[in-house]
Design an enzyme around this catalytic site. Structure first.
Site, PDB file in Angstrom:
ATOM      1  N   LYS A 220       0.874  -1.183   0.000  1.00  0.00           N
ATOM      2  CA  LYS A 220       0.000   0.000   0.000  1.00  0.00           C
ATOM      3  C   LYS A 220       0.905   1.224   0.000  1.00  0.00           C
ATOM      4  CE  LYS A 220      -1.507   2.795   3.013  1.00  0.00           C
ATOM      5  NZ  LYS A 220      -1.344   4.056   2.249  1.00  0.00           N
ATOM      6  N   GLU A 295       9.682   0.990  10.846  1.00  0.00           N
ATOM      7  CA  GLU A 295      10.736   1.986  10.674  1.00  0.00           C
ATOM      8  C   GLU A 295      10.033   3.322  10.885  1.00  0.00           C
ATOM      9  OE1 GLU A 295      12.585   4.733   9.431  1.00  0.00           O
ATOM     10  OE2 GLU A 295      12.590   3.962   7.375  1.00  0.00           O
ATOM     11  N   CYS A 329      13.491  10.524   7.675  1.00  0.00           N
ATOM     12  CA  CYS A 329      13.461  10.228   9.112  1.00  0.00           C
ATOM     13  C   CYS A 329      14.861  10.182   9.700  1.00  0.00           C
ATOM     14  CB  CYS A 329      12.695   8.942   9.366  1.00  0.00           C
ATOM     15  SG  CYS A 329      13.288   7.612   8.368  1.00  0.00           S
ATOM     16  N   GLU A 426       9.723  15.487  15.208  1.00  0.00           N
ATOM     17  CA  GLU A 426      10.357  15.552  13.892  1.00  0.00           C
ATOM     18  C   GLU A 426       9.852  16.769  13.132  1.00  0.00           C
ATOM     19  OE1 GLU A 426       9.456  11.809  12.041  1.00  0.00           O
ATOM     20  OE2 GLU A 426      11.503  11.556  11.383  1.00  0.00           O
TER      21      GLU A 426
HETATM   22  C1  SIN Z   1      13.366   7.428   5.487  1.00  0.00           C
HETATM   23  O1  SIN Z   1      13.347   8.637   5.605  1.00  0.00           O
HETATM   24  O2  SIN Z   1      12.412   6.757   5.914  1.00  0.00           O
HETATM   25  C2  SIN Z   1      14.490   6.670   4.832  1.00  0.00           C
HETATM   26  C3  SIN Z   1      15.709   7.449   4.606  1.00  0.00           C
HETATM   27  C4  SIN Z   1      16.852   6.643   4.043  1.00  0.00           C
HETATM   28  O3  SIN Z   1      16.688   5.510   3.575  1.00  0.00           O
HETATM   29  O4  SIN Z   1      17.973   7.150   4.082  1.00  0.00           O
END
Ligand code: SIN
Length: 524
Positions: A220, A295, A329, A426
């Site tokens: 998805k 994640e 992230c 964040e």
């Molecule tokens: C992400 O922001 O979820 C992944 C970033 C990355 O793979 O470096």
């Protein structure tokens, strides 16, 4: 009962849901611009412009004919409408994946590997078109978007190779007439929920290991960026990935997510996105005791010590903070600078940030694109206002960009305190909050004072300090004198509330495998 509660809460559309930011749609309703039209025409010519869901090897409309618009965040126009799917389509996708599992999991590893390798080749062959699709629907600069395609493809290549190395074990027996061994077997059908910030790479990082192990998958993608996922599915199909092995459903996030989580046929959920949604997926998966990989959000500290090489620190901080316009992230969320170098660093850093060219990702020289949508801009604005109202100083930027839409000025904010909202959550935007610190102990204390634990960065010329601080940081990833650390060969994942499991690398296979112990008795 559980179902209704879960559906209500799982995808509760709040502005704090970072990666699944589908809440407040910009009020885009303009027709396709001529620039968008010409990019779309090129992608159509390559056969990569798909707008239907992909179930059991077929392109399918939503059963009730519903569609959802996909917008270009930089130009504010509608790119196209795609099928808006829900529960019934997801159930069918799960059934297709379930049926395909028997065949796919029994192919030889070499066979699966070859098909993945074909897919890798075709992703690379079409990196320009896929990059254009990413820029079109996600907004990142074209060069960065093509870079994402290459990064994404690297996971498919890596796991095509790893497919052949899923070894079991033989255990020395405790009895002379017994033989004990361990088999590793695919978990089964996987539900993958992926974000908009990396429309291809976050899919590849999940599909690569899943298919390599013999699992089948229902993806998805974010409804903000489905086009790249659909194009990748078309290429997978052309590369010999059999019908049902890889399915894509998009549209109603709550209905699709709930169906995936509640289905007993889905044996694993893998998710990249906000911590809030991740917790709900984890709770929902408890009902059928699924494997879960998460994640989730980060709050990365980037610590610049007095003894750092200033050039290296500037380059690294710029790279980690402003990659994807701050929407990753692992982006530095807090820049911690030691007092002896504070003035020099912030002034040089602000100068460097001022030179970052902002604009439409298709324009020459642009390195900062738009934010994904209006909700993202509102969040950045509220964090900046909160920080300034509590004594932080805007050193550069600090407002919407004159380009309008969802463009925000690359920003540096000084005198930030770790208690401020901007340092607790964040930012997911092009804003660097800078915190001053005195000692190494204080830097470690500030860095670890968060529920997140994904990535951290340190800049120092002391080998002893780099080792000491790396060990002390409660993070799954540490960059030492380096701001760009992600690669397919290294484990990606977080401590604490940043998630569970690891993606990429040899460890990335573990989450898609069951361990089976076989005891053979009476062997004498
Ligand atoms: C992400 O922001 O979820 C992944 C970033 C990355 O793979 O470096």
């Amino acid at each position: 009962m559980i179902r209704t509660m879960f559906a209500r809460t799982l995808f509760n559309r709040t502005t704090t849901s970072l990666h699944l930011h589908h809440s407040l749609r910009c009020s885009y309703s303009r027709k396709m611009s001529t620039e968008t039209e010409s990019v779309v025409a090129g992608i159509k010519k390559a056969g990569l412009f798909q707008t239907k869901g992909f179930i059991g090897g077929k392109w399918i409309d939503a059963y009730d004919g519903k569609t959802i618009e996909v917008n270009n965040p930089a130009r504010g126009d509608v790119i196209t409408s795609v099928a808006c799917m829900g529960e019934r389509e997801t159930q069918d996708a799960i059934s297709s994946a379930y049926d395909a599992f028997g065949h796919w999991s029994k192919l030889t590893a070499a066979d699966r590997s070859n098909r993945l390798r074909n897919w890798y080749n075709s992703l690379i062959e079409h990196k320009e078109e896929l990059g254009q699709l990413i820029t079109l629907e996600q907004g990142k600069p074209l060069k960065e978007a093509i870079g994402e395609v290459v990064y994404a493809a690297s996971f498919i290549e890596f796991f095509a190779e790893e497919a052949k190395r899923v070894y079991g074990d033989i255990i020395p027996s405790t009895l002379p007439d017994r033989r004990l061994f361990v088999l590793k077997q695919p978990v089964g059908v996987v539900g993958a929920i992926t974000p908009w910030n990396f429309p291809l790479a976050m899919i590849a990082r999940k599909v690569g290991p899943a298919l390599a192990c013999g699992c089948t998958i229902v993806i998805k993608p974010s409804e903000l960026t489905p086009l790249t996922a659909l194009a990748a599915a078309e290429l997978a199909h052309q590369s010999g990935i059999p019908p049902g092995v890889l399915n894509v459903v998009m549209g109603d996030a709550a209905k699709i997510g709930t169906s995936l989580v509640e289905s007993p046929q889905v044996r694993k959920i893998t998710f990249t996105g906000s911590t809030a949604v991740g917790k709900k997926l984890m709770a929902g998966s408890a009902e059928t005791v699924k494997k879960v990989s998460l994640e989730l959000g980060g709050n990365a500290p980037c610590i610049i010590f007095d003894d750092a090489d200033l050039e290296v620190a500037l380059k690294g901080t710029l790279a980690t903070k402003f990659r994807n316009t701050g929407q990753t992230c692992v982006c530095a969320n807090r820049v911690l600078v030691q007092e002896g170098i504070y003035e020099k660093f912030t002034s040089a850093f602000s100068n460097a940030v001022q030179n970052l060219k902002v604009g439409d990702g298709f324009s020459e020289g642009v390195v900062q694109g738009p934010l994904i949508n209006e909700a993202a801009v509102l969040k950045v604005e509220s964090f900046v206002q909160d920080a300034v109202s509590k004594g932080a100083k805007v050193l550069l930027g600090g407002k919407r960009h004159s380009l309008g839409f969802t463009f925000y000025e690359p920003t540096v904010i000084g005198d930030v305190k770790n208690e401020m909202l901007i340092a607790r959550q964040e930012v997911f935007g092009p804003v660097a909050p800078v915190i001053r610190f005195k000692t190494e102990e204080e830097a470690i204390q500030i860095a670890n004072d968060t529920n997140a634990g994904l990535a951290a960065y340190i800049f120092t010329n002391s080998i002893k300090r780099s080792w000491r601080v790396s060990e002390a940081l409660e993070y799954g990833i540490v960059g030492v004198n380096e701001g760009l650390v992600s690669t397919e060969v290294a484990p990606f994942g977080g401590f604490k509330q940043s998630g569970l499991g690891r993606e990429g690398s040899k460890y990335g296979l573990d989450d898609y495998l069951e361990i089976k112990y076989v005891c053979m008795g009476n062997m004498a």
